[in-house]
Design a protein around this motif. Structure first.
Motif, PDB file in Angstrom:
ATOM      1  N   CYS A  13       0.837  -1.294   0.119  1.00 59.01           N
ATOM      2  CA  CYS A  13       0.025   0.123  -0.003  1.00 59.01           C
ATOM      3  C   CYS A  13       0.879   1.344  -0.023  1.00 59.01           C
ATOM      4  O   CYS A  13       1.605   1.246   0.768  1.00 59.01           O
ATOM      5  CB  CYS A  13      -0.888  -0.022   1.087  1.00 59.01           C
TER       6      CYS A  13
ATOM      7  N   HIS B  80      -3.181   4.922  -6.762  1.00 60.12           N
ATOM      8  CA  HIS B  80      -3.395   3.665  -6.028  1.00 60.12           C
ATOM      9  C   HIS B  80      -4.005   2.732  -6.620  1.00 60.12           C
ATOM     10  O   HIS B  80      -5.240   2.187  -6.505  1.00 60.12           O
ATOM     11  CB  HIS B  80      -4.316   3.919  -4.687  1.00 60.12           C
TER      12      HIS B  80
ATOM     13  N   GLU C 116      -4.509  -1.157  -1.106  1.00 60.45           N
ATOM     14  CA  GLU C 116      -5.273  -0.028  -0.346  1.00 60.45           C
ATOM     15  C   GLU C 116      -6.794  -0.598   0.039  1.00 60.45           C
ATOM     16  O   GLU C 116      -7.292  -0.003   0.690  1.00 60.45           O
ATOM     17  CB  GLU C 116      -5.126   1.106  -1.324  1.00 60.45           C
TER      18      GLU C 116
END
Length: 708
Positions: free
Chosen positions: A486, A509, A515
């Motif tokens: 992450c 992301h 995430e």
């Protein structure tokens, strides 16, 4: 010294030597595989020529590089110390000194056993009873590279075990120091993995060694001063998909050996006080089932706390009596699995648990008090003020401490260290990472945005820039997208040099990261890997469409698996980017994953697939491999940065990629290769040298987007 006024020589041209690869009826002619042999003087000569060309091509940026380096240095409190953490009768902390490349580990005695408030130390006042445990600057003397792998003090506080790597190949030498006398012991073990774990007899240590493919495959037990007796092999992992790690529970009750692949786990445990203990399996491995283990004492009973994904895609938390650990029917569910919350971790203390989880794309922590009757009290979420805060446990070595050490940061908030009184919830700010030069977080803004991928999936985007910046503005887009890792908000002093020059910093992301939970990871691996690349491109286009960035001033950066991302998106959308920095980039993945003798091969098949046995995986990987898909087209300026001794992503991958780009592309944009000749996967060692490396890449990025 390079004469900046002299005409720039042409780039090195690597010779082309045909090497044919044949799999699944497919033939691929690799013209640059000869660059793999770093024992060949011609290879080193080529890398030296590439470095010379890169230096010449960027010589005009030297003033900007120096300015950025000076800014990083001026904002950093060079002589500093960390917040002390208590273990036993000592407070432990780290020091840094102006002009010194590396840190110094120290401790001072606890003066009042009842006082758990860390002493108010400063960087200049002499500290009564201070003892230097390890000065990394002394250890690094005479070496071009230095990395500390582990530094662990025995439970009684008398001995230090530490490991060092002076090559960059992540093979460490383990040494022992008697902290009562300051003398090094005669015991020394070479060629091990980074870590070391003490048994509670204060004479026995556990460590791992790696095989020829750099896979940690064997756990050893060594008794210090055992009259020349060799280390005892405790466990060997024969399955090449699995890596080993070893550690001790915070309770000091057990030593744990964890075997894990990308999708399967198996944990063994033994009495930490018994230097001859036999290890038992907690739960036998089952393909696709992952679990982790922590020891707790709840209601006077020894319990294992387990996070597992058996029937729970985002994991569930259970407890089970230690003496019934192998019986799934004895498990009691503490937190059921949820589709919208990813359980990440559980840490046990004498009177509470700490549960780490992810919600809404961000890490969060919860405190679970344990009552005197052994029952859990209502959980308390540990919250912070800003939307994009990343929070997690700090240094908490004590099983029965009345305080919990927590750290928190964001893109614009320097790291803050807190102590939380677990009985009352009272929070004390112990330290905020110093940023010199009158830094104010109010001068910057950070926020979460969302882009839409080509399949309609919403992709989170983190954005930070100076407050009041006129948009659109030049933008650096960063990404990784692999291994469920992450890219959480983190403060960076060096990044201020970009933001203060009017650049926006954004993080895509993308799928393949973790995430948004396990499904987000699964959506960007194996035969879904291309989602990572198309997500990144979608975020880049969103930044332009949303008016954050103007077309022609978007740069991209990523490293390792994020370097694969960089290579893939330059093939997918080369006209989108004004420049690309690829750090230790995994740009020749198919060649690597086809060779079981290399690191990042057998253990990586769960992540990428096995192209040796699976025809579909082979052709899927071939369809996105940056090296194999270099095309006769225009490409943006590219800076590839690598290290000669990298054992995770070999230097040969970017070297081949750069050679292929130069031979094939149709534009005049520069493609540069910078190889650190005395470094590994983590890059060059020493903080000042790292700052210079950051300044080098930042100056280049600023120049390609017109901010230089």
């Amino acid at each position: 010294m390079i004469d900046a006024s002299a005409p720039l020589p042409g780039p090195p041209s690597a010779k082309r030597v045909d090497s044919t690869r044949r799999h699944h009826g497919d033939e691929f002619v690799d013209h640059y595989e000869w660059l793999r042999d770093k024992a060949d003087p011609a290879v080193i000569a080529h890398l030296d020529a590439e470095n010379a060309y890169t230096e010449a091509a960027t010589a005009h940026l030297e003033p900007l590089r120096q300015n950025i380096f000076d800014e990083i240095k001026a904002r950093t409190k060079e002589t500093d110390l960390s917040v002390p953490a208590r273990r036993g009768g000592w407070w432990y902390y780290g020091r840094t000194f102006e002009g010194k490349q590396y840190g110094v580990q120290c401790r001072c005695p606890v003066t009042d056993p009842e006082d758990w408030n860390p002493p108010q130390l400063d960087e200049v006042t002499e500290i009564p009873g201070e003892q230097v445990l390890l000065d990394q600057n002394v250890e690094a003397e005479g070496h071009d590279f230095f990395a500390l792998g582990a530094a662990g003090v025995s439970p009684d506080g008398n001995l230090l075990a530490y490991s060092v790597d002076v090559v960059g190949d992540e093979r460490y030498t383990l040494r022992f120091k008697d902290l009562r006398t300051g003398e090094l012991l005669a015991d020394e073990i070479a060629g091990i993995g980074a870590g070391v774990t003490w048994a509670t007899d204060n004479r026995t240590v556990y460590y791992v060694t790696v095989d020829e493919a750099w896979r940690p495959d064997t756990v050893w037990r060594y008794r210090i001063g055992a009259s020349g007796q060799p280390a005892e092999q405790v466990y060997h992992e024969a399955d090449e998909r699995f890596w080993l790690s070893v550690g001790r529970t915070r309770s000091d009750a057990y030593v744990l050996i964890a075997a894990g692949s990308s999708i399967t786990s198996e944990v063994r445990y033994a009495d930490a006080a018994d230097p001859h203990a036999e290890f038992s399996v907690v739960l036998p491995r089952r393909d696709g089932i992952e679990y982790s283990v922590e020891h707790a004492i709840i209601g006077g009973q020894d319990q294992f706390l387990m996070l597992h994904n058996d029937g729970a895609i985002n994991f569930t938390l259970v407890q089970v009596p230690v003496d019934q650990a192998g019986d799934p029917a004895a498990q009691q569910t503490l937190i059921a699995g949820r589709d919208d919350v990813r359980l990440d971790s559980v840490d046990a203390f004498a009177r509470h648990l700490v549960v780490g989880y992810r919600a809404d794309g961000l890490p969060r922590i919860e405190l679970w008090p344990i009552g005197a009757d052994g029952a859990f009290q209502p959980p308390q979420q540990i919250t912070f003020d800003t939307e994009l805060t990343s929070a997690g446990l700090g240094s908490n070595p004590n099983w029965d401490a009345p305080k919990l050490r927590v750290g928190a940061t964001s893109f614009i908030t320097p790291v803050r260290i807190y102590d939380i009184e677990t009985a009352t919830g009272e929070r004390t700010l112990l330290r905020e990472q110093p940023v010199l030069g009158e830094y104010r977080s109010a001068d910057y803004v950070e926020y979460r945005d969302w882009a839409y991928a080509q399949d309609g999936t919403r992709v989170p985007v983190s954005v930070v820039h100076r407050a009041g910046l006129e948009l659109p503005a030049p933008t650096l887009l960063y990404g990784y997208g692999a291994y469920e890792m992450c890219e959480d908000p983190q403060f960076s002093i060096s990044r201020l040099s970009l933001l203060d020059r009017g650049m926006v910093f954004a993080v895509a992301h993308v799928r393949g990261g973790g995430e948004l939970g396990r499904l987000w990871y699964d959506g960007g691996k194996l035969l879904e890997k291309k989602n990572s690349f198309s997500d990144f491109v979608a975020v880049g286009r969103h930044l332009i469409d949303a008016g954050i960035c103007r077309a022609g001033s978007l740069a991209a950066m990523g490293g390792s698996a994020g370097g694969l991302l960089m290579g893939a998106v330059t093939n997918l959308a080369p006209d989108l980017f004004a420049g690309v920095v690829a750090q230790v980039p995994f740009v020749d993945p198919l060649t690597t994953i086809l060779d079981p003798s290399l690191p990042l091969t057998v253990t990586e098949w769960d992540e990428w697939g096995n192209p040796l046995d699976d025809k579909d995986v082979y052709f899927y990987m071939k369809s996105y491999s940056p090296y194999e898909n270099v095309a006769h087209r225009d490409y943006p300026p590219i800076l590839a940065m690598t290290s000669l001794h990298d054992t995770r992503v070999y230097y040969v991958e970017p070297a081949k990629w750069v050679a292929a780009l130069r031979h094939t592309k149709t534009d005049e944009n520069p493609v540069l290769l910078k190889t650190e000749m005395n470094a590994g996967h983590g890059g060059i060692s020493g903080r000042y040298e790292r700052w210079k490396e950051i300044a080098f890449s930042y100056a280049w990025l600023l120049s390609v987007v017109g901010c230089g």
